[in-house]
Every structure is written in C-alpha cells, then in structure tokens.
Design an enzyme around this catalytic site. Sequence first.
Site, short mmCIF file in Angstrom:
data_model
loop_
_atom_site.label_atom_id
_atom_site.label_comp_id
_atom_site.label_asym_id
_atom_site.label_seq_id
_atom_site.Cartn_x
_atom_site.Cartn_y
_atom_site.Cartn_z
N HIS A 1 70.74 -76.31 -0.24
CA HIS A 1 71.27 -76.75 1.07
C HIS A 1 71.30 -78.21 0.94
CE1 HIS A 1 72.66 -76.69 5.10
NE2 HIS A 1 71.83 -77.66 5.52
N GLU B 1 75.09 -78.02 21.19
CA GLU B 1 76.05 -78.67 20.60
C GLU B 1 77.40 -79.08 20.90
OE1 GLU B 1 75.34 -78.04 16.01
OE2 GLU B 1 77.44 -78.18 15.73
N HIS C 1 77.20 -82.20 6.31
CA HIS C 1 77.46 -80.78 6.25
C HIS C 1 78.90 -80.34 6.29
CE1 HIS C 1 73.31 -81.18 7.32
NE2 HIS C 1 73.13 -80.09 7.36
N HIS D 1 78.64 -77.98 3.42
CA HIS D 1 78.93 -76.47 3.50
C HIS D 1 79.96 -75.80 2.61
CE1 HIS D 1 76.80 -75.85 7.64
NE2 HIS D 1 75.88 -75.99 6.71
N GLU E 1 67.13 -84.01 4.23
CA GLU E 1 67.54 -84.01 5.64
C GLU E 1 66.50 -84.68 6.35
OE1 GLU E 1 69.86 -82.21 7.00
OE2 GLU E 1 70.09 -80.09 5.97
N ARG F 1 66.01 -57.82 24.17
CA ARG F 1 66.71 -58.86 24.49
C ARG F 1 66.09 -60.31 24.44
NH1 ARG F 1 67.89 -54.96 28.66
NH2 ARG F 1 70.00 -54.21 28.19
N LYS G 1 65.11 -85.20 15.84
CA LYS G 1 65.73 -83.90 16.23
C LYS G 1 65.68 -83.58 17.78
CE LYS G 1 67.37 -79.58 14.87
NZ LYS G 1 67.52 -78.67 13.55
N LYS H 1 68.47 -72.89 16.77
CA LYS H 1 69.49 -72.37 15.98
C LYS H 1 68.94 -71.24 15.37
CE LYS H 1 73.01 -75.98 15.78
NZ LYS H 1 73.81 -76.89 14.93
N ARG I 1 74.67 -83.53 19.48
CA ARG I 1 74.08 -82.56 18.51
C ARG I 1 75.03 -82.42 17.34
NH1 ARG I 1 70.10 -77.16 18.91
NH2 ARG I 1 69.74 -77.24 16.70
N ASN J 1 75.28 -82.93 11.87
CA ASN J 1 75.89 -82.20 10.85
C ASN J 1 76.27 -83.51 9.84
OD1 ASN J 1 75.84 -79.77 11.88
ND2 ASN J 1 77.34 -79.88 13.39
P1 NAD Z 1 64.31 -70.90 1.93
O1 NAD Z 1 63.63 -70.31 2.96
O2 NAD Z 1 64.97 -69.83 1.16
O3 NAD Z 1 63.12 -71.53 0.95
C1 NAD Z 1 63.33 -72.08 -0.12
C2 NAD Z 1 62.87 -71.44 -1.40
O4 NAD Z 1 61.23 -71.87 -1.21
C3 NAD Z 1 62.62 -69.79 -1.53
O5 NAD Z 1 62.73 -69.46 -2.88
C4 NAD Z 1 61.09 -69.50 -1.04
O6 NAD Z 1 60.57 -68.43 -1.55
C5 NAD Z 1 60.44 -70.79 -1.53
N1 NAD Z 1 59.16 -71.19 -0.70
C6 NAD Z 1 59.18 -71.22 0.67
N2 NAD Z 1 58.03 -71.78 0.88
C7 NAD Z 1 57.41 -72.11 -0.07
C8 NAD Z 1 56.04 -72.59 -0.53
N3 NAD Z 1 55.23 -73.15 0.47
N4 NAD Z 1 55.73 -72.49 -1.68
C9 NAD Z 1 56.45 -72.32 -2.54
N5 NAD Z 1 57.84 -71.90 -2.45
C10 NAD Z 1 58.11 -71.43 -1.01
O7 NAD Z 1 65.23 -72.20 2.06
P2 NAD Z 1 64.91 -73.63 3.00
O8 NAD Z 1 65.63 -74.66 2.06
O9 NAD Z 1 63.71 -73.52 3.59
O10 NAD Z 1 65.92 -73.21 4.01
C11 NAD Z 1 67.42 -72.92 3.86
C12 NAD Z 1 67.96 -72.19 5.02
O11 NAD Z 1 67.71 -72.86 6.21
C13 NAD Z 1 69.42 -71.87 4.73
O12 NAD Z 1 69.72 -70.35 5.15
C14 NAD Z 1 70.05 -72.87 6.05
O13 NAD Z 1 71.29 -72.20 6.62
C15 NAD Z 1 69.29 -72.70 7.10
N6 NAD Z 1 68.99 -73.88 8.09
C16 NAD Z 1 68.84 -73.62 9.46
C17 NAD Z 1 68.78 -74.78 10.13
C18 NAD Z 1 68.74 -74.52 11.81
O14 NAD Z 1 68.77 -75.44 12.38
N7 NAD Z 1 68.53 -73.42 12.02
C19 NAD Z 1 68.92 -76.13 9.75
C20 NAD Z 1 69.08 -76.14 8.46
C21 NAD Z 1 68.95 -75.14 7.51
N1 GLY Z 2 70.62 -78.50 11.67
C1 GLY Z 2 71.54 -79.03 12.63
C2 GLY Z 2 71.12 -78.64 13.80
O1 GLY Z 2 69.83 -77.95 14.14
O2 GLY Z 2 72.01 -78.93 14.91
#
Ligand code: NAD
Ligand code: GLY
Length: 370
Positions: free
Chosen positions: A259, A231, A242, A246, A184, A120, A221, A142, A235, A239
Amino acid sequence: MRAVEVRLPACRYAVTIGRGLLEQLRRLLDESMTGRDLVVVTEPVVWRQHGRALLAGLGELEPAAVLQVPSGEQAKSLAWASRLYDGLLKAGCDRKTGIVAFGGGVIGDLAGFVAATFMRGVPLVGVPTTLLAMVDSSVGGKVAVNHPLGKNVIGAFHQPVAVVADLATLDTLPTAQLAAGAVEAVKYGLLGDRELLTHCRSTPFGKWDLARVVADSVRNKAAVVALDEREAGPRRRLNLGHTLGHALEAATRYRGYLHGEAVAVGTLYAFRLSILRERASEADFEAVLELYESLGVPLAVPSVPFRRLMELMLHDKKAHQGRLLFVLPVGLGEVEEAVGLPEPLLARAYAELSARLDRIGVRPARGGKR
Ligand code: NAD
Ligand code: GLY
C-alpha cells in the site's frame, strides 16, 4: 514512552507509543478492559513472533480466545469476518467482550469491522505491529473489509478505546514493509508538519527516531480526525497520493505494490500535477523522489495504459459523479484539493511521471518478505 490523546466529540482515547509496551499491556488497558472478556484477533506471522509477549503482558486479563486469520489482505473479507463472529459466539462472548486487534493494518481493519458490528458494537483495542498501522491505520476509526469489486467498500467508523504501539514489534518487520509504512509518515510531513519532514529528509532511514515519527504522525492524524471524523472535509487531505495509489494497487490486482509503495508513486504523480499547475517545482518533486529512494521504496508504474488507471480512479469510492478529487502539494509542506481536472492534464502528468520511473508487470503473488 509517549502518549497522544485522540479527542473526538463523542469519545477520547490514548495512543501509547514506546518500546517494550507489550510487557505493560495489563496496566495500559486497566481502565478500558478490566471486567471484560477479551478476545485477541491476530494472524500467524505476528502470533508466532510476538504472541507469547502479548499473553505475558496481558497477565490476568487472560483472553477468552485467540482467533487467527491468514496473514495478508485476503483475510479482509466478509467470509473471514463471519468466521470471527463464529469464534466469538463459540467462546461465549457478549456485548461486554472487548476485542484486541493484534497485527498490521489488515488485522486492525478486519478486527475493527468485527468489533463495530458484533452485538452492534463492542470495544476495540489496537495493538498495531507494522509501521503503517502505527502511524496511520490504527488511529481514526476507519474499519472495513473488502468486496470482490472494491477495496474497503464494506465498513464503518468505530474508534478504538485504546491503542498501544510497541516499537519492539517492528524489529521483526521485513524492511520493505517498514519502508512502505514510512511513506505514510512522510505524508504527514507533506501535509504540513515541516519539522517531521525535515527529520525524515535529514536522517538516514535506519536512524529515524521512530518513537518521534510515530508520535508526530499520530498527533497530526488525531488533529485532522478531531475536526472531521467522517471525512466530510479536512480528513480528505489524508488521501494525498491515494487517488492514483489505489488505482495502481487495483491495476496490479493488489500484487504489484505494498500500500505505501503505491501511495509513494501516487504522491509523485500529485507533484507532477502540481508542477503543471505551477503550484510546486521540479526541485520539490526531486526532493520527494530522493526521500522515497532513500527509504528503499521501489518506484515504478505498471504496464497498463493510463486509460485503465482513469477507469479505476473513477470507480474508487473517492470519486463522485464522474469527477476525481486530488489532494495536491503546494510546494513542500502544504496541500490543496483539486476537483474535476481535465483529462489531458491528468494524462500528461502521468506520461511525465512514467518517463522518470521504472515499469513493472503484474507480479506473481508475494508474501510480506522480499
Ligand atoms: P498487513 O497487516 O498485511 O501487514 C503486512 C505484512 O507484515 C503481513 O505479511 C504481516 O504478516 C506482516 N507483519 C505484521 N506485523 C509484523 C511484525 N511485527 N513482524 C513481522 N511481520 C509482521 O499490512 P499493513 O501494511 O500493516 O496494512 C495494510 C492494510 O491497512 C490495508 O488493508 C489497508 O487498506 C489498510 N489501511 C487502513 C487504514 C485505515 O485508516 N483504516 C489506513 C491505511 C491502510
Ligand atoms: N488513512 C486515511 C484516513 O484514515 O482517513
């Protein structure tokens, strides 16, 4: 070293930003993690490059287990979450265990989802290793996994107890990933931080002051999340880009765009809509296009009809009762929300955007590097 405090009604935590912070991890996590079992959730690319530094930095906070999932979006699934629960239970973890999410946004979302649900809810520490995760996903709580029918549809709000962003980890990040993360950061400029936008526009990408860009993005942020964690209002503005972004990702089965790349095209689309509504100018559009080009972000639309993108946008969790919400720029450095825009306007803006950008097919699956 810079620190930004995220203050919410129910909790507060520090986001520490700087080079070489993995080395100082034990000290930085002293307050939140001492006396707990720690488990690190990570993936092979990150672990290979930076695992040794993480373990050295944790020192006496030696993890009870290091659980790895495959690199990439495929790991953001209930199946992988379930394997992580197995790993936590096998390692004897309980509700006092803390989870360290060591990786990009995928690891942050997945490990965060597991932290939100295991027993939990257990404490989560973010150690983001991509620019996107540092400026955006590691902050704000999130967390989610994907469902075959939709991205991020199974999730929760679960704030971390601390975030440590070591900029040195970015030295190994592929350029395309760095640029996608920069999109971003630019978003926070377009949402209202004009000084940040000026820095991004006036400084060649290779010379960006990343400590400042990450800290400013996180500060922006944090301010929004403090007002509206769930949101319900402000918040939603995060987006920007987005709504179409998306849909572009979904239309190309998550293989056509990183992304941030999809968000860049989605933001340019938002500018086209604003131009039609006389809330932004062609010069604003060109300035943002030029900025994305200077980052090296590929700017292309997919070979699918707009009608398909409309379907996907209406299917997204941001749509409500068949009405789309767009966050639209008002010039450079301000935005407004628009709901229920007429479809002919949406189609016209897309046609105008398509006329300016390249076209891509659905590319084969690709890894992080290009
Ligand atoms: P990711 O985590 O897949 O990383 C991108 C690539 O970089 C991967 O291939 C990984 O292996 C590589 N990598 C990571 N760190 C590295 C490093 N230091 N050196 C070399 N390679 C490295 O992708 P991302 O772009 O970091 O994140 C995308 C994800 O984040 C999506 O799933 C998206 O939905 C999510 N997201 C979430 C939020 C939120 O608020 N929670 C906001 C935006 C995006
Ligand atoms: N990435 C958008 C949010 O965290 O609300």
